[in-house]
Scaffold this active site. Structure first.
Site, PDB file in Angstrom:
ATOM      1  N   CYS A  75     -21.403  13.640  33.338  1.00 33.41           N
ATOM      2  CA  CYS A  75     -21.736  12.419  33.897  1.00 33.41           C
ATOM      3  C   CYS A  75     -23.177  12.376  34.383  1.00 33.41           C
ATOM      4  O   CYS A  75     -23.657  13.337  35.044  1.00 33.41           O
ATOM      5  CB  CYS A  75     -20.694  12.224  35.167  1.00 33.41           C
ATOM      6  SG  CYS A  75     -21.023  11.059  36.237  1.00 33.41           S
ATOM      7  N   CYS A 205     -25.655   6.906  30.407  1.00 32.05           N
ATOM      8  CA  CYS A 205     -24.490   6.894  31.054  1.00 32.05           C
ATOM      9  C   CYS A 205     -23.390   7.275  29.943  1.00 32.05           C
ATOM     10  O   CYS A 205     -23.185   6.546  28.889  1.00 32.05           O
ATOM     11  CB  CYS A 205     -23.927   5.526  31.593  1.00 32.05           C
ATOM     12  SG  CYS A 205     -22.357   5.451  32.420  1.00 32.05           S
TER      13      CYS A 205
HETATM   14  N1  DGL Z   1     -20.000   8.028  33.079  1.00 25.49           N
HETATM   15  C1  DGL Z   1     -21.053   8.175  34.295  1.00 25.49           C
HETATM   16  C2  DGL Z   1     -22.296   8.444  34.055  1.00 25.49           C
HETATM   17  O1  DGL Z   1     -22.734   9.124  33.066  1.00 25.49           O
HETATM   18  C3  DGL Z   1     -20.830   7.341  35.459  1.00 25.49           C
HETATM   19  C4  DGL Z   1     -20.132   6.076  35.475  1.00 25.49           C
HETATM   20  C5  DGL Z   1     -19.974   5.364  36.816  1.00 25.49           C
HETATM   21  O2  DGL Z   1     -18.939   5.942  37.497  1.00 25.49           O
HETATM   22  O3  DGL Z   1     -20.570   4.642  37.310  1.00 25.49           O
HETATM   23  O4  DGL Z   1     -23.023   8.287  34.963  1.00 25.49           O
END
Ligand code: DGL
Length: 289
Positions: A75, A205
């Site tokens: 993440c 993301c």
């Molecule tokens: N998948 C996550 C990232 O790479 C976070 C997405 C979220 O929960 O806003 O930042």
């Protein structure tokens, strides 16, 4: 740490599956515990203190309950907010995070304009500001905080029946996801190979990878898209190899070598794992705290 211990991977939801896909391809003999913090998602618009707390809680859980031999923070938002604290707390554990692939995109760009889609948390972080500042001189970076996009992707994947989808599901996204992608890409444009246009786009993301096929349709095939799954998998593999901790043979009784855990409704995770990783397995529900 035994070489047959699992590797812990976590995200706010399904996005990190795009990283898990690369990890499994790089290290097919390993066992993975994938933890989605669905009960506390999304992270992108929650602020640093919240994301830091959640990241520390999940990291502690994976170490204490599953004895992981390495941790992948799949993440960008959690990496930006808390990877330093996790490394400090577990100094002997290899901890790998994901960061927007700004540098490779800048190196590949011919127009000298790169575009980045990220959550608000990542886009406004000091870690991201440092990444942008370290780009080769003269490259311009346009950044768009894509509020609501990770949640829209997650919600759609929870609803669909994977058996009705074609093309791995990427073009089957609809409604709110496509509306938001179109809106944010329009704000980032123009895209293309002409002077002044962005010829590279960074998906900052891990959730956005699930909309990549649609995004590519919108910006055109001349624009190169960068995400981070592959390099993160390679780095994890290298760190484990250097410690002599790679699994020697597949000894797993887990389906596809993966155990799925969620702090919320596991439906989107189960659907996405089936669709993207070809793994049909149950999601165990954990307390959200
Ligand atoms: N998948 C996550 C990232 O790479 C976070 C997405 C979220 O929960 O806003 O930042």
């Amino acid at each position: 740490m035994p070489h047959h211990a699992p590797i812990g991977v976590f995200d706010s939801g399904i996005g990190g599956l795009s990283v898990l896909q690369a990890l499994r391809a790089e290290m097919p003999a390993e066992q993975f515990i994938y933890l989605a913090d669905t009960g506390n998602a999304p992270y992108g618009e929650r602020g640093d203190a919240f994301v830091m707390r959640r990241t520390q809680t999940l990291a502690r859980y994976l170490v204490q309950q599953h004895g992981v031999k390495a941790m992948v923070i799949a993440c960008n938002t959690a990496t930006a907010a808390a990877i330093d604290q996790v490394r400090q707390r577990f100094p002997h554990l290899p901890v790998v995070g994901v960061e927007p692939a700004v540098k490779p995109a800048a190196m590949a760009s011919r127009t000298g304009h790169i575009a980045v889609m990220a959550t608000r948390g990542t886009a406004t972080s000091s870690r991201f500001a440092k990444l942008v500042a370290s780009m080769p001189h003269g490259v311009q970076c346009r950044v768009q905080a894509c509020d609501g996009l990770a949640s829209a992707i997650e919600a759609e994947l929870a609803q669909d029946d994977p058996s009705t989808l074609v093309d791995g599901g990427a073009r089957a996204l609809h409604g709110r996801t496509l509306e938001l992608c179109s809106q944010y890409l329009a704000a980032l444009g123009p895209f293309g190979s002409e002077a002044g246009a962005a010829d590279t786009l960074v998906l900052g993301c891990t959730h956005y990878v699930f909309a990549q096929a649609f995004i590519q349709d919108v910006i055109g095939t001349k624009v190169q898209i960068f995400s981070t799954g592959g390099p993160v998998a390679l780095q994890t593999q290298r760190l484990l190899a250097a410690r002599g901790q790679l699994a020697t043979a597949q000894s797993s009784d887990l389906v596809g070598g993966v155990r799925l855990l969620s702090t919320g409704d596991g439906n989107s995770l189960a659907q996405a794992a089936q669709r993207w990783l070809g793994i049909k397995t149950e999601v165990r529900r954990l307390s959200a705290r």
